[in-house]
Design a protein around this motif. Structure first.
Motif, PDB file in Angstrom:
ATOM      1  N   GLU A 156      14.227  22.623  -6.997  1.00 49.19           N
ATOM      2  CA  GLU A 156      14.206  21.480  -8.077  1.00 49.19           C
ATOM      3  C   GLU A 156      13.488  21.521  -8.845  1.00 49.19           C
ATOM      4  OE1 GLU A 156      15.858  18.566  -9.102  1.00 49.19           O
ATOM      5  OE2 GLU A 156      16.520  20.423  -8.947  1.00 49.19           O
ATOM      6  N   TYR A 157      14.053  21.409 -10.129  1.00 47.65           N
ATOM      7  CA  TYR A 157      12.631  20.900 -11.410  1.00 47.65           C
ATOM      8  C   TYR A 157      12.904  19.704 -11.776  1.00 47.65           C
ATOM      9  CZ  TYR A 157      10.602  21.270 -15.698  1.00 47.65           C
ATOM     10  OH  TYR A 157      10.122  20.757 -16.936  1.00 47.65           O
ATOM     11  N   GLY A 158      14.117  19.921 -12.198  1.00 54.20           N
ATOM     12  CA  GLY A 158      14.472  18.285 -12.739  1.00 54.20           C
ATOM     13  C   GLY A 158      13.962  16.840 -12.123  1.00 54.20           C
ATOM     14  N   ALA A 159      14.773  16.584 -11.442  1.00 60.43           N
ATOM     15  CA  ALA A 159      14.177  14.958 -10.346  1.00 60.43           C
ATOM     16  C   ALA A 159      12.378  15.803 -10.372  1.00 60.43           C
ATOM     17  CB  ALA A 159      14.807  15.089  -9.589  1.00 60.43           C
ATOM     18  N   VAL A 160      12.257  16.383 -10.019  1.00 63.29           N
ATOM     19  CA  VAL A 160      10.614  16.386  -9.329  1.00 63.29           C
ATOM     20  C   VAL A 160       9.713  16.408 -11.050  1.00 63.29           C
ATOM     21  CG1 VAL A 160      10.888  17.330  -7.207  1.00 63.29           C
ATOM     22  CG2 VAL A 160      10.992  18.534  -9.333  1.00 63.29           C
ATOM     23  N   SER A 161      10.080  16.537 -12.212  1.00 63.86           N
ATOM     24  CA  SER A 161       9.229  17.069 -12.794  1.00 63.86           C
ATOM     25  C   SER A 161       9.001  14.903 -13.754  1.00 63.86           C
ATOM     26  CB  SER A 161      10.100  17.560 -14.100  1.00 63.86           C
ATOM     27  OG  SER A 161      11.230  17.452 -14.329  1.00 63.86           O
ATOM     28  N   VAL A 162      10.190  14.408 -13.208  1.00 59.68           N
ATOM     29  CA  VAL A 162      10.202  13.231 -13.613  1.00 59.68           C
ATOM     30  C   VAL A 162       9.598  12.014 -13.288  1.00 59.68           C
ATOM     31  CG1 VAL A 162      11.827  10.825 -14.104  1.00 59.68           C
ATOM     32  CG2 VAL A 162      12.538  13.571 -14.830  1.00 59.68           C
ATOM     33  N   VAL A 163       9.268  12.351 -11.653  1.00 54.14           N
ATOM     34  CA  VAL A 163       8.799  11.561 -10.778  1.00 54.14           C
ATOM     35  C   VAL A 163       7.896  11.527 -10.800  1.00 54.14           C
ATOM     36  CG1 VAL A 163      11.168  10.683  -9.953  1.00 54.14           C
ATOM     37  CG2 VAL A 163       9.601  12.367  -8.603  1.00 54.14           C
ATOM     38  N   SER A 164       6.656  13.093 -11.484  1.00 51.17           N
ATOM     39  CA  SER A 164       5.430  13.719  -9.858  1.00 51.17           C
ATOM     40  C   SER A 164       4.888  13.895 -11.743  1.00 51.17           C
ATOM     41  CB  SER A 164       6.034  15.684 -10.117  1.00 51.17           C
ATOM     42  OG  SER A 164       4.526  15.692 -10.001  1.00 51.17           O
ATOM     43  N   GLY A 211       0.813  -1.063  -0.093  1.00 51.39           N
ATOM     44  CA  GLY A 211      -0.520  -0.287  -0.073  1.00 51.39           C
ATOM     45  C   GLY A 211       0.231   1.510  -0.016  1.00 51.39           C
ATOM     46  N   ILE A 212       2.428   0.965  -0.445  1.00 44.42           N
ATOM     47  CA  ILE A 212       2.601   2.504  -0.627  1.00 44.42           C
ATOM     48  C   ILE A 212       3.519   3.019  -2.037  1.00 44.42           C
ATOM     49  CG2 ILE A 212       5.312   3.048   0.745  1.00 44.42           C
ATOM     50  CD1 ILE A 212       5.545   1.198   2.629  1.00 44.42           C
ATOM     51  N   PHE A 213       2.864   3.623  -2.267  1.00 40.36           N
ATOM     52  CA  PHE A 213       3.094   4.250  -3.841  1.00 40.36           C
ATOM     53  C   PHE A 213       4.779   5.289  -3.927  1.00 40.36           C
ATOM     54  CE2 PHE A 213      -0.798   2.218  -3.436  1.00 40.36           C
ATOM     55  CZ  PHE A 213      -1.089   1.801  -4.740  1.00 40.36           C
ATOM     56  N   ILE A 214       5.193   5.432  -4.199  1.00 39.61           N
ATOM     57  CA  ILE A 214       6.746   5.982  -4.734  1.00 39.61           C
ATOM     58  C   ILE A 214       6.158   7.035  -5.566  1.00 39.61           C
ATOM     59  CG2 ILE A 214       9.256   6.276  -4.202  1.00 39.61           C
ATOM     60  CD1 ILE A 214       7.947   5.533  -1.648  1.00 39.61           C
ATOM     61  N   ILE A 215       6.449   6.486  -6.519  1.00 37.78           N
ATOM     62  CA  ILE A 215       6.743   6.946  -8.211  1.00 37.78           C
ATOM     63  C   ILE A 215       5.011   7.810  -8.276  1.00 37.78           C
ATOM     64  CG2 ILE A 215       6.949   6.760  -9.750  1.00 37.78           C
ATOM     65  CD1 ILE A 215       9.230   7.160  -8.790  1.00 37.78           C
ATOM     66  N   GLY A 216       5.064   9.601  -8.755  1.00 37.50           N
ATOM     67  CA  GLY A 216       4.247   9.907  -8.700  1.00 37.50           C
ATOM     68  C   GLY A 216       2.828  10.190  -7.481  1.00 37.50           C
ATOM     69  N   SER A 217       4.515  10.574  -6.326  1.00 34.90           N
ATOM     70  CA  SER A 217       3.111  10.680  -5.164  1.00 34.90           C
ATOM     71  C   SER A 217       4.043  11.947  -4.311  1.00 34.90           C
ATOM     72  CB  SER A 217       2.593   9.858  -4.143  1.00 34.90           C
ATOM     73  OG  SER A 217       3.576   9.034  -3.890  1.00 34.90           O
TER      74      SER A 217
END
Length: 283
Positions: A221-229, A143-149
Motif C-alpha cells: 500500500e502506498y496511496g493512503a499511507v502517503s497521505v497520513v504519514s 493523548g492519542i494521535f492518529i494522523i502522522g503516527s
C-alpha cells in the motif's frame, strides 16, 4: 463423457491463439517488468562497482531501510489481524442473518476496492487530524494521535484491505450452509463451541487465503499511507514511500532492493497458500 468430448473438441486454433494471447499479455504486464526489477536489484550501481547478493544485502542494512520495513511489517500485521477478526464477524453477519440495511453493509464492504487510496488517506486526515478533524481534537486531548503516527498508518492500511478476507469467507459460508451448525446447536453446543468446532474448520482455508491476500495488499500500500504519514526517514516512512523517494531521488539501487523484497514476500506468500490449498481443491 460428453463434457470430456466437448472439452477435447474445443482444443483448436482458437484455443491455442487465446493461450498465446494470455501468455504474451502476462509476460508484458507482469513477468517482464518484475524481471527488470530483479535484474537491476543485483546489478552493480555503476561500472566497476560490485553487484550480486552482497551488494543487495548491503543496501538493505541502511538504518532508514530497516526502519521502513519494520514500520511496514507492524502496520501490515496489525491491519491483517484487525481485518481477519472483523472480516470473519462481518461475513457471518452478512450470510447467517437477515436485517434491515444488510445490502447497504455489503456495498460498504466493497467501498475500499472502488475508492482511490489517496481519497481514503484524505478522508482519514479530515476526520482525525488534530486541527480541523472531527475527532482529532478530542483524541489529542486524551493523548492519542492518529494522523502522522503509527495508528493512522494502521487505519489507512486496514481500510484499503478490508474486503479481502470478507470476499473469501462469504462464498464459503454460503456453500457449506447451516445444517451442521443447526445440528450442533440442537445437541446443546453454545454459539462459541459451534463456531470453534464447526464453522471455523469449514472456513479455515478461505480465511488463510484472505489473510495472505490482505498481507500482500498491506505490504504494497502506498496511496493512503502517503497521505497520513509524515513520510520522513525514520519517521513514518514505510517501504513503499521509501521506494518512491529513493527512486525519484536518484538512489535507484536502494529502491530496487526494497521493491524486490516486497515482490519476493508477496510471491512466496501466494506460493505457500497454493501449496496449502492443493489437497483441499483437487481441481
Amino acid at each position: 463423457m460428453a463434457d470430456t468430448r466437448q472439452v477435447r473438441q474445443s482444443r483448436g486454433p482458437v484455443t491455442y491463439a487465446l493461450r498465446i494471447f494470455v501468455i504474451v499479455y502476462l509476460f508484458v504486464l507482469v513477468a517482464w517488468p518484475v524481471s527488470e526489477v530483479v535484474k537491476r536489484t543485483f546489478a552493480p550501481i555503476e561500472k566497476g562497482a560490485s553487484g550480486g547478493v552482497g551488494a543487495f544485502l548491503e543496501r538493505l542494512q541502511d538504518p532508514t531501510v530497516t526502519y521502513a520495513f519494520s514500520l511496514t511489517a507492524t502496520c501490515a500485521i496489525w491491519a491483517v489481524v484487525i481485518n481477519t477478526v472483523f472480516g470473519v464477524g462481518i461475513s457471518l453477519l452478512l450470510v447467517r442473518y437477515r436485517f434491515p440495511g444488510r445490502r447497504v453493509l455489503s456495498v460498504l464492504v466493497d467501498l475500499p476496492m472502488s475508492v482511490s487510496p489517496v481519497v481514503v488517506g484524505l478522508a482519514l486526515v479530515l476526520a482525525y487530524s488534530s486541527g480541523d478533524g472531527w475527532f482529532g481534537g478530542a483524541l489529542e486531548s486524551a493523548g492519542i494521535f492518529i494522523i502522522g503516527s503509527t495508528p493512522g498508518l494502521i487505519m489507512a492500511t486496514a481500510f484499503v484491505s478490508l474486503p479481502l478476507v470478507i470476499r473469501e469467507v462469504v462464498p464459503t459460508l454460503e456453500e457449506i450452509g447451516t445444517d451442521a451448525e443447526l445440528a450442533a446447536s440442537s445437541l446443546g453446543a453454545s454459539g462459541w463451541q459451534t463456531f470453534r468446532r464447526i464453522t471455523l474448520p469449514s472456513i479455515k482455508w478461505a480465511v488463510v487465503y484472505g489473510v495472505v491476500l490482505s498481507l500482500a495488499r498491506c505490504l504494497g500500500e502506498y496511496g493512503a499511507v502517503s497521505v497520513v504519514s509524515p513520510g520522513a526517514p525514520l519517521r513514518g516512512e514505510t517501504a513503499t514511500i521509501l521506494i518512491q523517494k529513493r527512486y525519484t531521488g536518484y538512489e535507484e539501487s536502494v529502491a530496487y532492493a526494497a521493491a524486490f523484497v516486497l515482490v519476493l514476500i508477496s510471491v512466496l506468500a501466494l506460493v505457500v497458500v497454493s501449496l496449502i490449498r492443493k489437497p483441499e481443491d483437487p481441481k
